[in-house]
Design an enzyme around this catalytic site. Structure first.
Site, PDB file in Angstrom:
ATOM      1  N   CYS A  86       0.819  -1.209   0.000  1.00  0.00           N
ATOM      2  CA  CYS A  86       0.000   0.000   0.000  1.00  0.00           C
ATOM      3  C   CYS A  86       0.856   1.264   0.000  1.00  0.00           C
ATOM      4  O   CYS A  86       0.647   2.169  -0.795  1.00  0.00           O
ATOM      5  CB  CYS A  86      -0.939  -0.002   1.201  1.00  0.00           C
ATOM      6  SG  CYS A  86      -2.007   1.449   1.271  1.00  0.00           S
ATOM      7  N   LYS A 141      -0.216   5.336  -5.934  1.00  0.00           N
ATOM      8  CA  LYS A 141      -1.289   5.331  -6.935  1.00  0.00           C
ATOM      9  C   LYS A 141      -2.126   6.594  -6.832  1.00  0.00           C
ATOM     10  O   LYS A 141      -2.425   7.258  -7.820  1.00  0.00           O
ATOM     11  CB  LYS A 141      -2.137   4.074  -6.731  1.00  0.00           C
ATOM     12  CG  LYS A 141      -3.311   3.880  -7.684  1.00  0.00           C
ATOM     13  CD  LYS A 141      -4.619   4.414  -7.124  1.00  0.00           C
ATOM     14  CE  LYS A 141      -4.976   4.008  -5.743  1.00  0.00           C
ATOM     15  NZ  LYS A 141      -5.667   2.759  -5.556  1.00  0.00           N
TER      16      LYS A 141
END
Length: 452
Positions: free
Chosen positions: A42, A50
Site C-alpha cells: 500500500c 497510486k
C-alpha cells in the site's frame, strides 16, 4: 518452554505493523521481519503512490475546465521524471515513519527474508528466532499469465518507477488496478487501451456502475476492448511491442501493463514445515480468530483471500493483537457493508449490496438513482455525468446499498457507510436536510423509485 518473542510477525505491511505495534502496547515482546517494503504494498507500490499519480493525472483536465471560468492557460508541460522523483521522496518519508512507529513501540525490526522452520521457529537470513505465536502478513504479488513474451510486460510494481512515460500503453485486466492505471496514463497524455477478457470490467460492482463508468472512460479517450485477451507479445527492434490477441488480430504499443490479479506471496515461506493449509484458491486457511491449522500460527491480509483492502488488513491485525494479548477487548472484524473506492477518473465508490446482490439475497427492493452534470462542469464543455444509486429494502425501508460515480465519491460514500452500518432507512435519508449546492445532497433528495 521459553521463547525469544511472544509474537513474531512476518511482513511489515499495514496489517503486520498494526498487529505488531498494538501487541507491543499490550505488553507482548514482539519482532517483525520485512525483506522489501516497510509499510508494505500500500505505502510503496499501491494505494499511496497510486493516489499521488491519480492527482497528477487530473491536472490537464482541470486546466481545460478552468477556461470556462475565465482562466487563460497556455499549454502546460508535464515532466514524468519530476513526478516519480517527488513520489519517491514521499515514500521514503513514509518508510521512515513506519520504522519509527515500530521502534518507538518497542518492536524489534528484523530486515531480511523470514522462513518458517517449524510451528514456533523462524529463520531470517540464517539467524534463528523462536516465538510463542507467529503471524503471517506477507501480502500479495502481481500475477502475470504464462504467455509467450510475458517478460516484456510490466505490473504495478514497475509502473511506479518507469524511466519514461510511454506514448502508447496497453493495460490488461478488469479490476481496480487496471481501471485506475488506465485513467492515470490517459490523464497524463498516453494513448491508452484497456483490455479485459470478460464482457464488462469491474465484476462484483453494481452493473449500472460498471456500464456508466465504461461510457465515461470512453468519452475521455480510453479505448476499451472487452471479450479480448493477449496470447503473445513480441518485442521489435525499436523497443515497441506487438500484441497478438486471441482472435489473431495484432496491435502495436510501447508498454504492456498486466493487472490480472494478485496471488498470496507465500514463496519460500516454509509453510511445508508446518501444518498450515491452503484453500482451493491458494490462500491460507484461517478460522474466525485468524488461526491457521497450526495453532501457534496466524494469518491476515491478502494471504487469506478475504476482502483485499488495506483498512481490512488493519482491522484484522488489531483483532489478532487483542485476541492474543488483550482478549477482554477483542472484537471480531465485521466484513459486511465494507465501503470501497476506486480512484478512476471519474471516481467510483460503493458500500453495501449491489442491486443484483440484493435480488439474489431475496429482498424486494426499490431502486433510486440520479444522473446529472455536476455544477462545476456547467460552465465548461465537459459532458461527464455523475451517477448515484440507492438500493432499498421495501419491507423494512432499510438502505441496503449506496453507489456513486463522480468527483469525491470516496469521501462521500465513507460518510454514508456509517449510516448503513447504523441501519439507516430511506426515511432517515429523506428527513436529512442536504447541504446545498453539493453533489452529496442528491443522496437525500431522491424521492421517486425507478420504474421496473
Amino acid at each position: 518452554m521459553s521463547f525469544d518473542y511472544d509474537l513474531f510477525v512476518i511482513g511489515a505491511g499495514s496489517g503486520g505493523v498494526r498487529a505488531a505495534r498494538f501487541a507491543a502496547s499490550f505488553g507482548a515482546k514482539v519482532a517483525i521481519a520485512e525483506e522489501r517494503y516497510l509499510g508494505g504494498t500500500c505505502v510503496n507500490v499501491g494505494c499511496v503512490p497510486k493516489k499521488l499519480f491519480v492527482y497528477a493525472s487530473q491536472f490537464e483536465e482541470e486546466f481545460e475546465l478552468a477556461k470556462g471560468f475565465g482562466w487563460q492557460i497556455n499549454k502546460p508541460n508535464f515532466n514524468w521524471q519530476t513526478l516519480v522523483e517527488h513520489k519517491n521522496k514521499e515514500i521514503e518519508r513514509l518508510n521512515g515513519i513506519y520504522r519509527n512507529l515500530l521502534v518507538n513501540s518497542g518492536v524489534s525490526l528484523i530486515e531480511g527474508h523470514a522462513q518458517l522452520v517449524n510451528a514456533n521457529t523462524i529463520s531470517v537470513e540464517g539467524k534463528i528466532y523462536t516465538a510463542k505465536n507467529i503471524l503471517i502478513a506477507v501480502g500479495g504479488w502481481p500475477n502475470v499469465p504464462d504467455i509467450k513474451g510475458k517478460e516484456y510486460a510490466i505490473t504495478s510494481n514497475e509502473a511506479f518507477y518507469l524511466k519514461e512515460l510511454p506514448k502508447r500503453c496497453t493495460i490488461v485486466g478488469g479490476g481496480y488496478i487496471a481501471v485506475e492505471f488506465a485513467s492515470i496514463f490517459n490523464g497524463l497524455g498516453v494513448d491508452t487501451t484497456l483490455i479485459y477478457r470478460g464482457e464488462l470490467f469491474l465484476k462484483g460492482f453494481d452493473d449500472d456502475i460498471r456500464k456508466h463508468l465504461a461510457e465515461e472512460l470512453t468519452k475521455k479517450g480510453i479505448t476499451l476492448k472487452f471479450n479480448t485477451d493477449i496470447k503473445q507479445i513480441d518485442k521489435q527492434a525499436d523497443n515497441s511491442l506487438i500484441t497478438t490477441f486471441d482472435n489473431d488480430e495484432t496491435a502495436t504499443t510501447d508498454l504492456v501493463f498486466y493487472a490480472t490479479g494478485r496471488r498470496p506471496k507465500l514463496d519460500n515461506l516454509g509453510l511445508d514445515n508446518t501444518k498450515v493449509t491452503l484453500n482451493s484458491k491458494g490462500f491460507v486457511d484461517v478460522d474466525k480468530y485468524y488461526t491457521t491449522a497450526e495453532s501457534s500460527i496466524f494469518a491476515i491480509g491478502d494471504v487469506i483471500g478475504q476482502i483485499q483492502l488495506t483498512p481490512v488488513a488493519l482491522a484484522q491485525g488489531m483483532a489478532v493483537a487483542r485476541h492474543l494479548f488483550k482478549p477482554e477487548q477483542y472484537r471480531s472484524v465485521d466484513l459486511t457493508q465494507v465501503a470501497t473506492a476506486m480512484f478512476s477518473l471519474p471516481n467510483v465508490a460503493t458500500v453495501g449490496l449491489t442491486e443484483q446482490q440484493a435480488i439474489e439475497s431475496g429482498y424486494d427492493i426499490a431502486v433510486f438513482e440520479s444522473h446529472f452534470r455536476a455544477l462545476k462542469l456547467t460552465l465548461t464543455e465537459s459532458t461527464e455525468k455523475t451517477y448515484m444509486k440507492l438500493v432499498v429494502d421495501k419491507d423494512s425501508d432499510r438502505v441496503l446499498g449506496c453507489h456513486m460515480i463522480g468527483e469525491g465519491a470516496g469521501d462521500l460514500i465513507q460518510g454514508l457507510a456509517i449510516a448503513l452500518k447504523a441501519g439507516a432507512t430511506k426515511q432517515v435519508f429523506d428527513e436529512t436536510i442536504g447541504i446545498h449546492p453539493t453533489a452529496a445532497e442528491e443522496f437525500v433528495t431522491m424521492r421517486t423509485p425507478r420504474q421496473a
